[in-house]
Design an enzyme around this catalytic site. Structure first.
Site, short mmCIF file in Angstrom:
data_model
loop_
_atom_site.label_atom_id
_atom_site.label_comp_id
_atom_site.label_asym_id
_atom_site.label_seq_id
_atom_site.Cartn_x
_atom_site.Cartn_y
_atom_site.Cartn_z
N ALA A 74 0.83 -1.21 0.00
CA ALA A 74 0.00 0.00 0.00
C ALA A 74 0.86 1.25 0.00
O ALA A 74 1.68 1.45 0.89
CB ALA A 74 -0.90 0.00 1.23
N TYR A 141 8.63 11.00 -3.36
CA TYR A 141 8.22 9.59 -3.42
C TYR A 141 9.39 8.68 -3.02
O TYR A 141 9.26 7.81 -2.15
CB TYR A 141 7.72 9.25 -4.84
CG TYR A 141 7.54 7.76 -5.04
CD1 TYR A 141 6.55 7.07 -4.34
CD2 TYR A 141 8.38 7.05 -5.90
CE1 TYR A 141 6.41 5.69 -4.48
CE2 TYR A 141 8.23 5.68 -6.06
CZ TYR A 141 7.24 5.01 -5.35
OH TYR A 141 7.12 3.65 -5.50
N ASP A 285 13.41 12.66 -14.78
CA ASP A 285 13.66 11.36 -15.40
C ASP A 285 15.17 11.13 -15.60
O ASP A 285 15.79 11.79 -16.43
CB ASP A 285 13.01 11.31 -16.80
CG ASP A 285 11.62 10.73 -16.78
OD1 ASP A 285 11.26 10.07 -15.79
OD2 ASP A 285 10.90 10.92 -17.78
#
Ligand code: UDP
Length: 331
Positions: A74, A141, A285
């Site tokens: 999760a 993140y 990226d």
């Protein structure tokens, strides 16, 4: 084994539930359904709709179900969103895991397999990436996951019976080969689903995020591991975890494909010559990311079975063709 899978209604979690059930495990599925799909949870696993923050309720589930291992998938997983809403990412991914660990401690559950990410490495100096390389994420993140790795180490140091593995995923791709489960994100931003949605005519065109990278064809290179290989590695790791273990493994296939190569493969698999345009680079990226997967190979004998990118894309194409509206539709 009695296993609790968090994020069980998500893309990877649902494939994990399926795999574990097929291996004969007893699976309890947990998801807050904020982004997952109830229909993605395979029959055979009971779904508990709980949030990671509900420590007491999770502790009760862990005790009642006599859970022996937690597979923790999760998480919120959009890099861009993590940049604009960092607190949400830290609260959910990092704070949520603390709450889950507290619930495990209360219930006496001492084994966790954790979804980490190659985003914890940031922009590595060398390729391929080995586990001992410096971890310096370039977005919240990645940090939200790296903090959990740190927390797991500290928690394990204080609890000698606790065992964990942090699995650092590269790009996860493909769907259950039997067509029963798939990938359904809103919004969908991942390359392979975007290409397949374009092949279905559900996107007008595909944009290549930059073709001026220092790579052979100028587009970014990534390591795509099939979701079934990924989840099979989780159960292998789970079976090998012993009290006191702290394991860190890369999960990739050990070779990279460029965005152009993925586009060519998707055109070949689908037979559709969808429109492609080159656009600007997407911020954040790195040009090239691929794993050195030899640690998990050598220590546990794991090797990915789906190594031909066309075969990987075929499994996803089957799902997208039959479910053009994702879990909201079935043909
Ligand atoms: N990409 C692209 N166009 C898209 C989506 C992705 O060119 O519409 C590129 C992206 O820049 C990256 C690669 O495809 O180099 C894989 O991106 P994805 O979002 O699937 O995974 P990530 O590597 O970001 O985890």
């Amino acid at each position: 084994m009695n296993v609790l899978v968090t994020g069980a209604a998500g893309y990877i979690g649902s494939h994990a539930v399926k795999w574990l059930l097929e291996q004969g495990h007893d699976v309890t599925a947990l998801d807050n359904l904020s982004r997952g799909h109830r229909a993605a949870v395979p029959a055979g696993a009971d779904l508990m709709q709980l949030d990671l923050a509900q420590t007491e309720a999770i502790a009760t589930v862990l005790k009642d179900r006599k859970i022996e291992c937690v597979m923790h998938f999760a998480a919120l997983a959009y890099v861009g969103e993590s940049v604009t809403e960092p607190l949400r990412y830290y609260q959910n991914n990092t704070g949520g895991t603390i709450s889950l660990l507290q619930a495990m401690e209360r219930a006496g559950v001492a084994r966790m397999v954790f979804s980490s990410t190659c985003a914890t490495y940031g922009v590595p100096e060398r390729m391929p990436i080995v586990e001992r390389m410096k971890q310096e994420p370039i977005n919240p993140y990645g940090w939200s996951k790296l903090f959990v790795e740190r927390i797991l180490k500290d928690h394990a140091a204080a609890h000698p019976d606790f065992a964990f593995a942090a699995l650092r995923y590269f790009n996860v791709a493909g769907c259950a080969p039997d067509g029963s489960l798939g990938e359904d994100h809103d919004p969908e931003t991942h390359l392979i689903p975007v290409l397949l949605l374009a092949a279905l005519g559900k996107r007008e065109r595909v944009e290549v995020f930059g073709d001026d990278y220092p790579t052979p064809d100028g587009t970014c290179i990534r390591d795509y591991i099939h979701v079934e290989d990924l989840v099979s590695a989780h159960s292998l790791v789970m079976e090998h975890l012993r009290p006191g273990d702290q394991r860190f493994y890369n999960l990739g296939i050990g070779r990279g494909y460029s965005v152009r190569e993925i586009i060519d493969a998707a055109r070949e698999v689908t037979g559709v010559d969808f429109e492609v345009r080159v656009g600007p680079r997407r911020p954040g990226d790195p040009p090239e990311l691929y794993a050195d997967p030899s640690r998990i190979q050598q220590e546990l004998g794991f090797a990915a079975r789906h190594t031909d990118i066309r075969e990987v894309i075929k499994t996803a194409w089957r799902w997208f063709k039959d479910h053009p509206e994702g879990y909201g539709s079935a043909k």
